[in-house]
Scaffold this motif. Structure first.
Motif, PDB file in Angstrom:
ATOM      1  N   UNK A 151      -5.317 -11.962 -17.414  1.00 37.90           N
ATOM      2  CA  UNK A 151      -7.169 -11.057 -16.449  1.00 37.90           C
ATOM      3  C   UNK A 151      -6.547 -11.922 -14.853  1.00 37.90           C
ATOM      4  N   UNK A 152      -6.234 -12.867 -15.402  1.00 38.65           N
ATOM      5  CA  UNK A 152      -6.072 -14.015 -13.994  1.00 38.65           C
ATOM      6  C   UNK A 152      -5.375 -13.438 -13.763  1.00 38.65           C
ATOM      7  N   UNK A 153      -4.135 -13.187 -13.756  1.00 33.20           N
ATOM      8  CA  UNK A 153      -2.768 -12.630 -13.148  1.00 33.20           C
ATOM      9  C   UNK A 153      -3.703 -10.942 -12.008  1.00 33.20           C
ATOM     10  N   UNK A 154      -4.781 -10.245 -12.871  1.00 34.93           N
ATOM     11  CA  UNK A 154      -5.191  -9.172 -12.068  1.00 34.93           C
ATOM     12  C   UNK A 154      -6.095  -9.170 -11.347  1.00 34.93           C
ATOM     13  N   UNK A 155      -6.975 -10.146 -11.776  1.00 31.36           N
ATOM     14  CA  UNK A 155      -7.858 -10.608 -10.106  1.00 31.36           C
ATOM     15  C   UNK A 155      -6.654 -11.037  -9.011  1.00 31.36           C
ATOM     16  N   UNK A 156      -6.161 -11.711  -9.378  1.00 26.38           N
ATOM     17  CA  UNK A 156      -5.007 -12.319  -7.867  1.00 26.38           C
ATOM     18  C   UNK A 156      -4.147 -11.229  -7.815  1.00 26.38           C
ATOM     19  N   UNK A 157      -3.535  -9.971  -8.706  1.00 27.21           N
ATOM     20  CA  UNK A 157      -2.921  -9.361  -6.984  1.00 27.21           C
ATOM     21  C   UNK A 157      -4.416  -8.283  -7.483  1.00 27.21           C
ATOM     22  N   UNK A 158      -5.402  -7.622  -7.621  1.00 22.02           N
ATOM     23  CA  UNK A 158      -6.324  -7.253  -6.976  1.00 22.02           C
ATOM     24  C   UNK A 158      -6.780  -8.101  -5.421  1.00 22.02           C
ATOM     25  N   UNK A 159      -7.147  -9.315  -5.457  1.00 26.83           N
ATOM     26  CA  UNK A 159      -7.428  -9.699  -4.421  1.00 26.83           C
ATOM     27  C   UNK A 159      -6.320  -9.378  -3.760  1.00 26.83           C
ATOM     28  N   UNK A 160      -5.382  -9.852  -3.762  1.00 24.49           N
ATOM     29  CA  UNK A 160      -4.535  -9.529  -2.099  1.00 24.49           C
ATOM     30  C   UNK A 160      -4.363  -7.903  -2.775  1.00 24.49           C
ATOM     31  N   UNK A 161      -4.420  -6.903  -3.225  1.00 24.22           N
ATOM     32  CA  UNK A 161      -4.448  -5.421  -2.406  1.00 24.22           C
ATOM     33  C   UNK A 161      -5.823  -5.085  -2.120  1.00 24.22           C
ATOM     34  N   UNK A 162      -6.881  -5.899  -1.758  1.00 22.68           N
ATOM     35  CA  UNK A 162      -8.350  -5.891  -1.530  1.00 22.68           C
ATOM     36  C   UNK A 162      -8.089  -6.410   0.759  1.00 22.68           C
ATOM     37  N   UNK A 163      -6.838  -7.627   0.321  1.00 25.31           N
ATOM     38  CA  UNK A 163      -6.622  -7.604   1.919  1.00 25.31           C
ATOM     39  C   UNK A 163      -5.932  -7.640   2.309  1.00 25.31           C
ATOM     40  N   UNK A 164      -5.061  -6.327   1.660  1.00 23.45           N
ATOM     41  CA  UNK A 164      -3.784  -5.999   3.146  1.00 23.45           C
ATOM     42  C   UNK A 164      -4.187  -4.490   3.239  1.00 23.45           C
ATOM     43  N   UNK A 165      -5.907  -4.016   3.167  1.00 26.84           N
ATOM     44  CA  UNK A 165      -5.513  -3.303   4.088  1.00 26.84           C
ATOM     45  C   UNK A 165      -5.796  -1.769   4.072  1.00 26.84           C
ATOM     46  N   UNK A 166      -4.636  -1.549   2.738  1.00 27.06           N
ATOM     47  CA  UNK A 166      -3.868   0.089   3.077  1.00 27.06           C
ATOM     48  C   UNK A 166      -5.257   0.437   1.970  1.00 27.06           C
ATOM     49  N   UNK A 167      -6.013   0.908   0.852  1.00 26.16           N
ATOM     50  CA  UNK A 167      -6.736   1.483   0.315  1.00 26.16           C
ATOM     51  C   UNK A 167      -8.470   2.316   1.855  1.00 26.16           C
ATOM     52  N   UNK A 217     -11.641   1.243  -1.615  1.00 25.49           N
ATOM     53  CA  UNK A 217     -11.849  -0.012  -2.463  1.00 25.49           C
ATOM     54  C   UNK A 217     -13.250  -0.443  -2.654  1.00 25.49           C
ATOM     55  N   UNK A 218     -14.056   0.693  -2.815  1.00 25.49           N
ATOM     56  CA  UNK A 218     -15.424   0.471  -3.669  1.00 25.49           C
ATOM     57  C   UNK A 218     -14.550   0.347  -5.794  1.00 25.49           C
ATOM     58  N   UNK A 219     -13.625   0.765  -5.288  1.00 23.06           N
ATOM     59  CA  UNK A 219     -13.442   0.728  -6.764  1.00 23.06           C
ATOM     60  C   UNK A 219     -12.750  -0.297  -6.952  1.00 23.06           C
ATOM     61  N   UNK A 220     -12.023  -0.248  -6.641  1.00 22.57           N
ATOM     62  CA  UNK A 220     -11.133  -1.605  -7.307  1.00 22.57           C
ATOM     63  C   UNK A 220     -12.571  -3.159  -6.914  1.00 22.57           C
ATOM     64  N   UNK A 221     -13.324  -2.831  -6.094  1.00 21.96           N
ATOM     65  CA  UNK A 221     -14.341  -4.266  -6.883  1.00 21.96           C
ATOM     66  C   UNK A 221     -14.985  -3.537  -8.162  1.00 21.96           C
ATOM     67  N   UNK A 222     -15.618  -2.647  -8.364  1.00 22.74           N
ATOM     68  CA  UNK A 222     -15.872  -2.670  -9.226  1.00 22.74           C
ATOM     69  C   UNK A 222     -14.418  -2.869 -10.167  1.00 22.74           C
ATOM     70  N   UNK A 223     -13.839  -2.590 -10.362  1.00 22.84           N
ATOM     71  CA  UNK A 223     -12.450  -3.547 -11.415  1.00 22.84           C
ATOM     72  C   UNK A 223     -13.011  -4.804 -11.607  1.00 22.84           C
ATOM     73  N   UNK A 224     -13.091  -5.694  -9.967  1.00 20.48           N
ATOM     74  CA  UNK A 224     -12.804  -7.159  -9.868  1.00 20.48           C
ATOM     75  C   UNK A 224     -14.082  -7.474 -11.021  1.00 20.48           C
ATOM     76  N   UNK A 225     -15.303  -6.407 -10.313  1.00 20.32           N
ATOM     77  CA  UNK A 225     -16.926  -7.136 -10.732  1.00 20.32           C
ATOM     78  C   UNK A 225     -16.380  -6.609 -13.366  1.00 20.32           C
ATOM     79  N   UNK A 226     -15.664  -5.761 -13.238  1.00 24.25           N
ATOM     80  CA  UNK A 226     -15.741  -5.945 -14.721  1.00 24.25           C
ATOM     81  C   UNK A 226     -14.720  -6.662 -15.393  1.00 24.25           C
ATOM     82  N   UNK A 227     -13.395  -7.247 -14.557  1.00 23.31           N
ATOM     83  CA  UNK A 227     -12.771  -8.411 -14.404  1.00 23.31           C
ATOM     84  C   UNK A 227     -13.671  -9.442 -14.756  1.00 23.31           C
TER      85      UNK A 227
END
Length: 320
Positions: free
Chosen positions: A196-212, A217-227
Motif C-alpha cells: 500500500x505504501x509503495x502504491x501510494x508513492x507511485x500514484x503520487x508520482x503519477x499525479x505529479x507527472x501531469x500525464x493524465x 486524475x479524479x479516479x486516481x484521487x479516489x484510489x488514493x482515498x481508498x489507500x
C-alpha cells in the motif's frame, strides 16, 4: 512470456500471433512481459527502441530509481502482493508509458493482473487508453489488498475466539498453533502495508507527472482515498495481532507459573520432614530418643505431621 493487447469493440483482447509486426501495430495498447526470455526482451527493446530494466534493477527501493521520466517515457516500479497458496510475497512490476502504449515487466504471474485482464475483456469501454490500463491495474491491486486484509481480519477473529474462550482449556499445542498463525498473519499484513505504501508513492508520482486527463486524475484521487482507509485498517490489524500475541503469551506465562507453583509448594511441604530427618541423622552420643523403642515410629509420625501441616495451611489460605 510476451503478450500484446489491442482494443476490439471496446474490449481489451490479446493478439493471437505475436511477431515484430504485431508489436508495431499502432492499436497495440499494452505489451505485457512475464519472466521474459533474453530473446523476448531483445525483441521488445529493438521494436520500441528503448532499454528495459534488468531483474536486479526491479529490486531497487530508491524512489529516484523506481519513479522517473526520461526520453523513453514515464517509468514506475511498484510492489504488488503475490500469494502462491502457501505464503505471500511482494513482486515488483515495472511500468513504462511510451508513446501512448503501456509496457509491463515482472517475474511472476499475478492474480491482480489476471483480474484486470478478465474485466477488460468482458466489459466494453472498461479501458480506452494506456493510462486507463495503468490506473485500472492499480485499482485492482488496491481491491486485492482490501480482500487480503478482510481475510486476515476473519482469521484473526477465529484465533481470538479460540484464545479468549474460557470454556476451553488452551493446551501447549493449541497455544503453539495460535502463535504460529498470528506470526503468519503479521507477516502477511506487513507485506500488504508495504504494498500500500509503495502504491501510494507511485500514484503520487503519477499525479505529479501531469500525464493524465482530468477524469483520470479524479479516479486516481479516489484510489488514493481508498489507500488511506486501507492503511488505517492495516494499522488496526497490527494492534489486534499484538493484543492477541500478548494474550497468548500471558496464557503461556500462567501455565508456566502453575508449574513453578507446584514445584515451590512441593519444596516447602517436604522441607519440614527433611529437617526432622536431618536432626535424627546427627551422630551425637546423647540423643534420648535413639535408645527408646518408640523413637523410630515417633520420628516417622513427626515427619508426616510436619509435611501435612504446610499443605493444610496453604489449602486454608486458598493458595492451592
Amino acid at each position: 512470456m510476451l503478450n500484446a493487447f489491442v482494443l476490439s469493440a471496446g474490449r481489451l483482447m490479446q493478439v493471437p500471433a505475436l511477431t515484430p509486426d504485431d508489436l508495431k501495430r499502432p492499436e497495440v495498447l499494452w505489451v505485457d512481459m512475464v519472466d521474459p526470455t533474453d530473446e523476448e526482451r531483445e525483441l521488445v527493446q529493438r521494436v520500441f527502441r528503448l532499454e528495459l530494466p534488468e531483474d536486479e534493477e526491479l529490486l531497487d527501493l530508491e524512489e529516484s530509481a523506481r519513479c522517473y521520466m526520461d526520453d523513453n517515457g514515464l517509468h514506475i516500479s511498484s510492489f504488488f502482493l503475490h500469494n502462491d497458496g502457501e505464503e505471500s510475497s511482494n513482486v515488483t512490476v515495472s511500468f513504462l508509458l511510451n508513446e501512448g502504449r503501456l509496457l509491463t515487466i515482472r517475474q511472476e504471474e499475478l492474480a491482480v493482473i489476471r483480474l484486470f485482464r478478465l474485466r477488460a475483456r468482458v466489459q466494453p469501454g472498461f479501458v480506452t487508453t494506456a493510462q486507463d490500463i495503468l490506473l485500472a491495474i492499480y485499482d485492482a491491486a488496491v481491491e486485492y489488498d482490501a480482500d487480503v486484509l478482510e481475510e486476515i481480519y476473519a482469521k484473526l477473529d477465529e484465533v481470538s475466539r479460540r484464545v479468549l474462550d474460557r470454556t476451553r482449556e488452551m493446551t501447549d499445542e493449541l497455544m503453539g498453533e495460535a502463535l504460529a498463525e498470528l506470526a503468519g498473519h503479521e507477516d502477511t499484513n506487513g507485506k500488504v502495508r508495504l504494498d500500500l505504501m509503495d502504491t501510494r508513492r507511485a500514484l503520487s508520482f503519477l499525479l505529479r507527472s501531469r500525464t493524465l486527463g482530468s477524469e483520470q486524475e479524479n479516479n486516481l484521487r479516489e484510489i488514493l482515498r481508498d489507500l488511506e482507509s486501507l492503511n488505517n485498517h492495516s494499522a488496526f490489524l497490527f494492534e489486534k495481532i499484538n493484543f492477541l500475541m500478548d494474550a497468548v503469551m500471558g496464557l503461556i506465562n500462567l501455565a508456566q507459573n502453575k508449574i513453578i507453583k507446584i514445584f515451590s509448594i512441593a519444596s516447602v511441604v517436604f522441607l519440614p520432614p527433611t529437617l526432622v530427618a536431618s536432626i535424627y541423622g546427627m551422630n551425637f552420643a546423647h540423643m534420648p530418643e535413639l535408645a527408646e523403642t518408640w523413637g523410630y515410629p515417633a520420628a516417622l509420625v513427626l515427619m508426616v505431621i510436619s509435611g501435612i501441616a504446610p499443605y493444610w495451611f496453604f489449602k486454608r489460605k486458598g493458595w492451592l
